[in-house]
Design a protein around this motif. Structure first.
Motif, PDB file in Angstrom:
ATOM      1  N   CYS A  16       0.800  -1.247   0.072  1.00  0.00           N
ATOM      2  CA  CYS A  16      -0.026  -0.115  -0.107  1.00  0.00           C
ATOM      3  C   CYS A  16       0.811   1.218  -0.263  1.00  0.00           C
ATOM      4  CB  CYS A  16      -0.939   0.076   1.403  1.00  0.00           C
ATOM      5  SG  CYS A  16      -2.057   1.520   1.345  1.00  0.00           S
ATOM      6  N   MET A  17       0.396   2.311  -0.905  1.00  0.00           N
ATOM      7  CA  MET A  17       1.091   3.508  -0.908  1.00  0.00           C
ATOM      8  C   MET A  17       0.023   4.643  -0.627  1.00  0.00           C
ATOM      9  SD  MET A  17       3.276   3.361  -4.439  1.00  0.00           S
ATOM     10  CE  MET A  17       3.836   5.260  -4.352  1.00  0.00           C
ATOM     11  N   THR A  18       0.387   5.463   0.381  1.00  0.00           N
ATOM     12  CA  THR A  18      -0.526   6.593   0.877  1.00  0.00           C
ATOM     13  C   THR A  18      -0.026   8.023   0.420  1.00  0.00           C
ATOM     14  OG1 THR A  18       0.547   6.672   3.006  1.00  0.00           O
ATOM     15  CG2 THR A  18      -1.142   5.109   2.852  1.00  0.00           C
ATOM     16  N   GLU A  19       1.120   7.900   0.070  1.00  0.00           N
ATOM     17  CA  GLU A  19       1.716   9.461  -0.328  1.00  0.00           C
ATOM     18  C   GLU A  19       2.877   9.320  -1.552  1.00  0.00           C
ATOM     19  OE1 GLU A  19       4.673  10.667   3.090  1.00  0.00           O
ATOM     20  OE2 GLU A  19       2.648  11.124   3.220  1.00  0.00           O
ATOM     21  N   ILE A  20       3.286  10.241  -2.030  1.00  0.00           N
ATOM     22  CA  ILE A  20       4.304  10.390  -2.780  1.00  0.00           C
ATOM     23  C   ILE A  20       5.007  11.568  -3.190  1.00  0.00           C
ATOM     24  CG2 ILE A  20       2.952  10.614  -5.055  1.00  0.00           C
ATOM     25  CD1 ILE A  20       5.039   8.603  -6.372  1.00  0.00           C
ATOM     26  N   THR A  21       6.263  11.691  -3.261  1.00  0.00           N
ATOM     27  CA  THR A  21       6.868  13.166  -3.429  1.00  0.00           C
ATOM     28  C   THR A  21       7.030  13.434  -4.978  1.00  0.00           C
ATOM     29  OG1 THR A  21       7.972  13.028  -1.475  1.00  0.00           O
ATOM     30  CG2 THR A  21       8.777  14.638  -3.023  1.00  0.00           C
ATOM     31  N   LEU A  22       6.400  14.429  -5.367  1.00  0.00           N
ATOM     32  CA  LEU A  22       6.512  14.685  -6.838  1.00  0.00           C
ATOM     33  C   LEU A  22       7.117  16.268  -7.065  1.00  0.00           C
ATOM     34  CD1 LEU A  22       3.026  13.442  -8.109  1.00  0.00           C
ATOM     35  CD2 LEU A  22       5.235  12.420  -8.219  1.00  0.00           C
ATOM     36  N   GLU A  23       8.023  16.477  -7.591  1.00  0.00           N
ATOM     37  CA  GLU A  23       8.644  17.561  -7.934  1.00  0.00           C
ATOM     38  C   GLU A  23       8.952  18.384  -6.476  1.00  0.00           C
ATOM     39  OE1 GLU A  23       6.049  19.574 -10.609  1.00  0.00           O
ATOM     40  OE2 GLU A  23       6.713  18.111 -12.302  1.00  0.00           O
ATOM     41  N   GLY A  24       9.628  17.613  -5.476  1.00  0.00           N
ATOM     42  CA  GLY A  24       9.741  18.383  -4.116  1.00  0.00           C
ATOM     43  C   GLY A  24       8.640  18.510  -3.517  1.00  0.00           C
ATOM     44  N   GLN A  28      -0.556  13.459  -1.082  1.00  0.00           N
ATOM     45  CA  GLN A  28      -1.501  12.474  -0.644  1.00  0.00           C
ATOM     46  C   GLN A  28      -2.135  11.599  -1.645  1.00  0.00           C
ATOM     47  OE1 GLN A  28      -1.046  11.808   2.764  1.00  0.00           O
ATOM     48  NE2 GLN A  28       0.488  13.473   2.709  1.00  0.00           N
ATOM     49  N   LEU A  29      -2.085  10.240  -1.427  1.00  0.00           N
ATOM     50  CA  LEU A  29      -2.804   9.429  -2.636  1.00  0.00           C
ATOM     51  C   LEU A  29      -4.220   8.664  -2.149  1.00  0.00           C
ATOM     52  CD1 LEU A  29       0.541   7.517  -3.825  1.00  0.00           C
ATOM     53  CD2 LEU A  29      -0.618   9.659  -4.853  1.00  0.00           C
ATOM     54  N   GLY A  30      -4.335   8.945  -0.771  1.00  0.00           N
ATOM     55  CA  GLY A  30      -5.409   8.054  -0.053  1.00  0.00           C
ATOM     56  C   GLY A  30      -4.874   6.366  -0.127  1.00  0.00           C
ATOM     57  N   GLU A  31      -5.198   5.766  -0.892  1.00  0.00           N
ATOM     58  CA  GLU A  31      -4.601   4.252  -0.928  1.00  0.00           C
ATOM     59  C   GLU A  31      -4.333   3.712  -2.223  1.00  0.00           C
ATOM     60  OE1 GLU A  31      -6.602   0.075   0.073  1.00  0.00           O
ATOM     61  OE2 GLU A  31      -6.727   1.454   1.735  1.00  0.00           O
ATOM     62  N   VAL A  32      -3.267   3.414  -2.521  1.00  0.00           N
ATOM     63  CA  VAL A  32      -2.962   2.925  -3.808  1.00  0.00           C
ATOM     64  C   VAL A  32      -2.046   1.545  -3.731  1.00  0.00           C
ATOM     65  CG1 VAL A  32      -1.545   3.204  -5.966  1.00  0.00           C
ATOM     66  CG2 VAL A  32      -2.729   5.337  -4.974  1.00  0.00           C
ATOM     67  N   SER A  54      -7.185   1.633  -6.044  1.00  0.00           N
ATOM     68  CA  SER A  54      -7.134   3.033  -5.447  1.00  0.00           C
ATOM     69  C   SER A  54      -8.392   3.210  -4.555  1.00  0.00           C
ATOM     70  CB  SER A  54      -7.227   3.978  -6.747  1.00  0.00           C
ATOM     71  OG  SER A  54      -6.106   3.814  -7.635  1.00  0.00           O
ATOM     72  N   ALA A  55      -8.425   4.077  -3.502  1.00  0.00           N
ATOM     73  CA  ALA A  55      -9.301   4.330  -2.606  1.00  0.00           C
ATOM     74  C   ALA A  55      -9.296   5.538  -1.915  1.00  0.00           C
ATOM     75  CB  ALA A  55      -9.552   3.054  -1.494  1.00  0.00           C
ATOM     76  N   LEU A  56     -10.363   6.377  -1.744  1.00  0.00           N
ATOM     77  CA  LEU A  56     -10.312   7.715  -1.210  1.00  0.00           C
ATOM     78  C   LEU A  56     -11.464   7.686  -0.310  1.00  0.00           C
ATOM     79  CD1 LEU A  56      -9.863  10.278  -4.060  1.00  0.00           C
ATOM     80  CD2 LEU A  56      -8.029   9.812  -2.225  1.00  0.00           C
ATOM     81  N   ARG A  57     -11.309   7.948   1.129  1.00  0.00           N
ATOM     82  CA  ARG A  57     -12.213   8.036   2.000  1.00  0.00           C
ATOM     83  C   ARG A  57     -13.059   8.991   1.767  1.00  0.00           C
ATOM     84  NH1 ARG A  57      -7.889   6.066   5.283  1.00  0.00           N
ATOM     85  NH2 ARG A  57      -7.476   8.235   5.845  1.00  0.00           N
ATOM     86  N   SER A  58     -14.327   9.325   2.405  1.00  0.00           N
ATOM     87  CA  SER A  58     -15.379  10.441   2.192  1.00  0.00           C
ATOM     88  C   SER A  58     -14.615  11.603   2.785  1.00  0.00           C
ATOM     89  CB  SER A  58     -16.470  10.220   3.020  1.00  0.00           C
ATOM     90  OG  SER A  58     -17.403  11.229   2.787  1.00  0.00           O
ATOM     91  N   GLY A  59     -14.526  12.722   1.704  1.00  0.00           N
ATOM     92  CA  GLY A  59     -13.868  13.986   2.113  1.00  0.00           C
ATOM     93  C   GLY A  59     -12.427  13.856   1.850  1.00  0.00           C
ATOM     94  N   GLU A  60     -11.900  12.857   1.678  1.00  0.00           N
ATOM     95  CA  GLU A  60     -10.099  12.600   1.220  1.00  0.00           C
ATOM     96  C   GLU A  60     -10.194  12.986  -0.450  1.00  0.00           C
ATOM     97  OE1 GLU A  60      -6.935   9.902   2.505  1.00  0.00           O
ATOM     98  OE2 GLU A  60      -8.710   8.675   1.571  1.00  0.00           O
ATOM     99  N   SER A  61      -9.072  13.659  -0.470  1.00  0.00           N
ATOM    100  CA  SER A  61      -8.734  14.001  -2.104  1.00  0.00           C
ATOM    101  C   SER A  61      -7.619  13.765  -2.470  1.00  0.00           C
ATOM    102  CB  SER A  61      -9.135  15.784  -1.893  1.00  0.00           C
ATOM    103  OG  SER A  61      -8.262  16.124  -1.389  1.00  0.00           O
ATOM    104  N   LEU A  62      -7.490  13.431  -3.753  1.00  0.00           N
ATOM    105  CA  LEU A  62      -6.280  13.314  -4.518  1.00  0.00           C
ATOM    106  C   LEU A  62      -6.040  14.746  -5.367  1.00  0.00           C
ATOM    107  CD1 LEU A  62      -4.059  11.462  -5.795  1.00  0.00           C
ATOM    108  CD2 LEU A  62      -5.430  11.045  -7.615  1.00  0.00           C
ATOM    109  N   LYS A  63      -5.003  15.258  -5.281  1.00  0.00           N
ATOM    110  CA  LYS A  63      -4.593  16.610  -5.664  1.00  0.00           C
ATOM    111  C   LYS A  63      -4.734  16.517  -7.137  1.00  0.00           C
ATOM    112  CE  LYS A  63      -1.079  20.091  -5.875  1.00  0.00           C
ATOM    113  NZ  LYS A  63       0.420  20.534  -5.325  1.00  0.00           N
ATOM    114  N   GLU A  64      -5.055  17.500  -7.760  1.00  0.00           N
ATOM    115  CA  GLU A  64      -5.267  17.610  -9.288  1.00  0.00           C
ATOM    116  C   GLU A  64      -3.946  17.532 -10.137  1.00  0.00           C
ATOM    117  OE1 GLU A  64      -7.355  21.437  -9.834  1.00  0.00           O
ATOM    118  OE2 GLU A  64      -9.132  20.711  -9.035  1.00  0.00           O
TER     119      GLU A  64
END
Length: 478
Positions: A16-24, A28-32, A54-64
């Protein structure tokens, strides 16, 4: 792992991945959970296809974000909403087509948010690694906004197929909806990928079958049962990987249902060409044989008696004592089977088998040269076969005797003939004398009507369970 066997991998078995660092920047990924984080799936899923839960809980968001490859998000549970270039509601059963360069994010809505499968047709999944995340925040305005809008294909709008005709026989499929019936998805999918929704409900079943290509069944809602050479329960989140040539089928009980995704690594679905589906359904006879082989293999692998070392003369004598109980009962069974038979074809098989077995219990008693033992479990398990014989028809007697008793005898004698330190004439001779007995008369079952086979499957299961009791008791006495 057995490379020809069906394997089931649960969602929780994937890293399970929950976050990743992109361009510094931490995203937050939710659950991947990438399918290829599992070694078996990494080996068997084509290199240029990536699939993740992939999963996002209610109110949880994946950044555009956006990326240079098109992708598909299949909503399997719950509800949410997209953000970015397109703001649309999404729900279970929706297939969300995400064009290249579409700016998109997602937010979980409702009580529990949503779960989905994210699919990219390239080697590396989006967000699979920080070194090569396959996503970017760089300018992409050269692509007009109208060309990068999300498009949603609902499950309801895909046409349904309910049966396949193979060799003139109609086979129930439940409800099957090919993704390729939609022009957009057909153009997106590469030449080594096809996908369908599949639903079984209220006791429906997909009969055991096989095909010459790998496939995956991914349960997205509900629960059911894998039902082929062996049976085991399935629940949402389970990934059933079926290697080419492996027997597989599925069923539900009354008031039970499931939705699943059927994936083949082939340009068209198995049932897409309804005049020539790429499937071979097993006849009831074939199912009986395949199930018997699987049960016998599991029986040999799992019964602790076959793991005991016969390292003393006393243990060998105990082993022969136990066999004497079965041998005496088996002789009674042979007499009875011939006497009760009312079929010329079956009678010929029964008499041939009887003559080849006649007197074996007496030769064993002569080799043992000691009093017969009495044990309640040995006696009752052996007597079950004799008593059951009175209630069976001729074909059922073949199943009980040939497919179970003789199949077990072949496994038993072959095993102990090679492990005994002291030679046993009874065991050594039976290793060769029993060869082929487990196949005598099986062809007489081929023409039996299908409605009888539920009884046959049940008798097969019961007989092996009694046989397992007998062999297990030998292990306890040893």
């Amino acid at each position: 792992m057995n490379q020809t066997a069906v394997h089931t991998i649960n969602r929780q078995d994937l890293a399970c991945m929950t976050e990743i660092t992109l361009e510094g920047e931490v995203t937050q990924l939710g659950e991947v959970r990438n399918f290829k984080s599992h070694p078996y799936l990494k080996t068997h899923i084509p290199e240029d296809i990536s699939i993740s839960w992939s999963a996002l809980r209610s109110g949880e968001s994946l950044k555009e974000h956006y990326h240079p490859c098109a992708s598909v998000l299949i909503i399997t549970e719950g509800q949410g909403r997209s953000t970015g270039d397109s703001q649309v509601d999404i729900k279970a059963g929706d297939v969300v087509y995400i064009p290249e360069w579409n700016l998109h994010g997602f937010i979980g809505k409702g009580e529990n948010g949503f779960k989905a499968l994210s699919i990219q047709f390239q080697e590396t999944a989006i967000f699979e690694s920080e070194e090569n995340p396959e996503t970017t925040y760089f300018d992409r305005e050269s692509v007009p906004l109208e060309e990068r809008q999300l498009q949603i294909i609902t499950r309801e709008e895909l046409p349904s197929i309910h049966e396949a005709i193979v060799g003139g026989v109609h086979h129930n499929l439940g409800t099957l909806k090919n993704f390729s019936s939609n022009t957009l998805l057909q153009e997106l999918f590469p030449s080594n990928f096809s996908c369908s929704w599949v639903k079984l409900e209220n006791g429906q079943s997909l009969a055991p079958h096989r095909h010459q290509e790998d496939s995956m069944i991914i349960l997205t809602e509900g629960k059911g049962c894998f039902a082929a050479d062996k049976e085991f329960p399935l629940k949402k989140g389970d990934i059933v990987f079926v290697p080419e040539g492996a027997n597989h089928g599925f069923k539900t009980e009354a008031n039970q249902s499931f939705w699943a995704l059927s994936v083949q690594f082939n340009p068209t679905g198995l049932y897409e060409n309804q005049e020539s589906p790429r499937v071979n359904f097993l006849s009831k006879f074939d199912q009986l044989i395949e199930r018997n082989n699987q049960i016998a293999q599991d029986f040999y692998n799992n019964n602790h008696t076959f793991k005991i070392s016969i390292d003393s003369l006393e243990k060998q004598n105990t082993l022969l004592d136990c066999l004497q109980v079965m041998s005496d009962h088996f002789q009674r069974l042979m007499y009875l089977r011939v006497g009760l038979c009312d079929s010329k074809a079956h009678g010929k098989v029964f008499m041939e088998h009887f003559l080849e077995e006649l007197g074996h219990n007496k030769s064993l008693a002569k080799e043992r040269k000691r009093e017969k033992i009495w044990d309640p479990i040995l006696e009752s398990s052996c007597a079950w076969f004799v008593q059951r014989n009175y209630l069976l028809d001729n074909s059922e007697r073949i199943i009980m005797v040939q497919m179970v008793l003789e199949k077990c005898a072949h496994l038993f004698y072959s095993h102990f003939a090679n492990t005994l330190q002291e030679k046993s004439e009874h065991i050594n001779s039976h290793m060769h004398a029993d060869e082929g007995h487990d196949e005598m008369g099986l062809d007489l079952l081929r023409d039996e009507p299908d409605y009888k086979y539920e009884r046959y499957f049940e008798l097969q299961k019961e007989s092996w369970s009694i046989m397992n009791l007998f062999i297990h008791r030998i292990g306890e006495l040893l």
